[in-house]
Enzyme design. Structure first.
Site, short mmCIF file in Angstrom:
data_model
loop_
_atom_site.label_atom_id
_atom_site.label_comp_id
_atom_site.label_asym_id
_atom_site.label_seq_id
_atom_site.Cartn_x
_atom_site.Cartn_y
_atom_site.Cartn_z
N GLN A 1 41.67 42.65 38.91
CA GLN A 1 41.99 44.08 38.75
C GLN A 1 42.93 44.93 39.83
OE1 GLN A 1 37.69 45.31 40.00
NE2 GLN A 1 38.79 47.39 41.07
N CYS B 1 37.16 48.29 37.72
CA CYS B 1 35.97 47.75 38.05
C CYS B 1 35.18 47.21 36.72
CB CYS B 1 34.87 47.51 39.16
SG CYS B 1 34.25 48.58 39.61
N HIS C 1 31.51 50.48 42.74
CA HIS C 1 31.70 49.19 41.87
C HIS C 1 30.76 48.53 41.01
CE1 HIS C 1 34.49 45.61 42.47
NE2 HIS C 1 34.03 45.32 42.46
N ASN D 1 33.16 38.81 40.95
CA ASN D 1 33.92 39.71 41.24
C ASN D 1 35.23 40.24 40.88
OD1 ASN D 1 34.34 42.19 42.52
ND2 ASN D 1 34.20 41.62 44.61
#
Length: 442
Positions: free
Chosen positions: A64, A70, A362, A383
């Site tokens: 990102q 996210c 997040h 992630n």
């Protein structure tokens, strides 16, 4: 103790600090070394085995970059698993920039409608002040992702690739926030003239927002030619598609069947009840953002079961707590701050929510779980911070961290126990706009 600080009190504090050799030792260490390096519990780090018994991911992570997308990346990462399988390719990405464009434009309209609705209140009213504090950030929620896909569809990354501003949104957001706050001023000034006059003003503001987004991000395609080569070098062509047609073909999960479970242990938040937050959302007239409060053990069990059955799980958490990026680890006892400072850290999850010490910050994707005797021991996480950190971008989460810092997951409604599934049909409890459960993951 007196109301104000006095020289005598300061002298006592200084003598108390100097009297303990451990304080001087920590002072020497922390003035020369980052405190997290001093507080890091090596027993936790060396005790973590990054392998897991159930492991889904065999793809590359996304990035990102300098944006707060996210929640959007995690949602698209969930969908790209099935899309890549259907396309017969190893790696595939939906366009994150395409959804970013529509999120910004829809969110601008959502904000301006909230301003119209609250324009009879004083500008320093708490709700109005909350709306003005961040009229168009990057963060979001699961239901907001679903609303975007339902209304605007999806496109492959090649149809609307990243731009400088999609990967680094700060300058664009500054312009958007100024225009929206300026628009809020003008809409509020027109309150006495009625909603029709306000909506005409809103149209002019949205025209400016449209220009800014198109300048920074490009123009979203209405149609595009889709063709590709699969991993066996076979060529395919679907022809010209709309975003809605592409989503219908390649978004392999029924997003409308997913629900958002949260763990909110505050006494004011009963388990088994649904909640919503005032003015939280991005698409006007979309289904509201609704959470179902559930026990933490249920969140863990449903997440584990989904992964074991072959499906990753979208989740939101407070990512900054007890985190170490160079080794890619989360553990609830990763740092011994109490030992460094000789001070107790005693707030539990409910206390942290009540006293503004935590909130969801997040969103990511669970892609693996280590199951021992039917219970999860640790988790593997995809992630969206690129492949340079952790295990090529995949992190390891000990189960202790899940309980303390995970706030919500998205799961299929059919996976819920019957009594919780029935609770989804109840009218939600409405939380104020500033409640921490309305935090946006970025």
């Amino acid at each position: 103790m007196d109301r104000s600080l006095t020289p005598d009190q300061l002298e006592l504090f200084e003598k108390g600090f100097a009297a303990r050799s451990a304080n001087r030792l920590m002072q020497n260490a922390v003035t020369q070394t980052p405190v997290d390096d001093v507080a890091l519990d090596r027993r936790v780090v060396t005790g973590i085995d990054h392998s897991v018994s159930h492991h889904l991911d065999d793809w590359k992570v996304t990035n990102q970059k300098k944006s707060g997308r996210c929640w959007m990346f995690a949602g698209l990462n969930l969908l790209r698993v099935g899309a890549a399988r259907k396309l017969g390719v190893k790696d595939f990405e939906f366009s994150q920039n395409y959804l970013l464009w529509w999120d910004k434009f829809e969110r601008a309209n959502h904000f301006l409608e909230a301003v119209v609705e609250t324009s009879d209140r004083e500008v320093d009213d708490r709700t109005v002040a909350h709306l003005l504090s961040d009229p168009i950030g990057d963060g979001g929620q699961w239901n907001m992702f679903v609303a975007l896909v339902a209304k605007h569809g999806l496109v492959p990354k090649s149809a609307m690739p990243e731009t400088h501003s999609s990967s680094a949104t700060r300058a664009m957001n500054l312009a958007l926030k100024t225009l929206l706050r300026q628009g809020a001023r003008d809409l509020r000034a027109l309150a006495a003239e009625g909603v029709a006059a306000q909506r005409e003003c809103k149209r002019e503001v949205l025209a400016a927002i449209h220009r800014v987004l198109s300048i920074h991000l490009g123009t979203p395609p209405q149609r595009f030619l889709w063709q590709w080569e699969d991993k066996d070098k076979e060529f395919h062509r679907d022809g010209w598609l709309t975003p809605a047609q592409f989503a219908a073909s390649y978004a392999q999960l029924p997003l409308e069947d997913y629900v958002c479970l949260v763990h909110d242990p505050r006494e004011s938040s009963p388990v088994g009840r649904t909640f919503t937050v005032q003015y939280l959302g991005n698409v006007v007239d979309a289904p509201p953002v609704v959470y179902l409060n559930a026990p933490m053990e249920l969140l863990k069990r449903l997440t584990m079961t989904a992964i074991v059955d072959g499906e990753p799980v979208w989740f939101g958490c407070d990512v900054s707590k007890m985190s170490r990026s160079d080794v890619g680890v989360w553990d609830a006892a990763l740092y011994d701050y109490a030992g460094v400072y000789d001070a107790p850290f005693t707030m539990d999850k409910a206390d942290r929510l009540l006293h503004h010490e935590t909130q969801m910050t997040h969103a990511m994707l669970f892609t693996g779980v280590d199951v021992v005797d039917g219970s999860p021991r640790r988790w593997r996480v995809e992630n969206s911070w690129g492949a340079e950190k952790a295990d090529r971008g995949f992190w390891t989460m000990n189960d202790s961290w899940f309980g303390e810092y995970v706030f919500e997951i998205a799961v299929r409604r059919s996976a819920l126990p019957p009594e919780l599934a029935a609770a989804l049909d109840q009218p939600p409890i409405v939380l104020p706009a500033w409640d921490p459960m309305g935090a946006l993951a970025d």
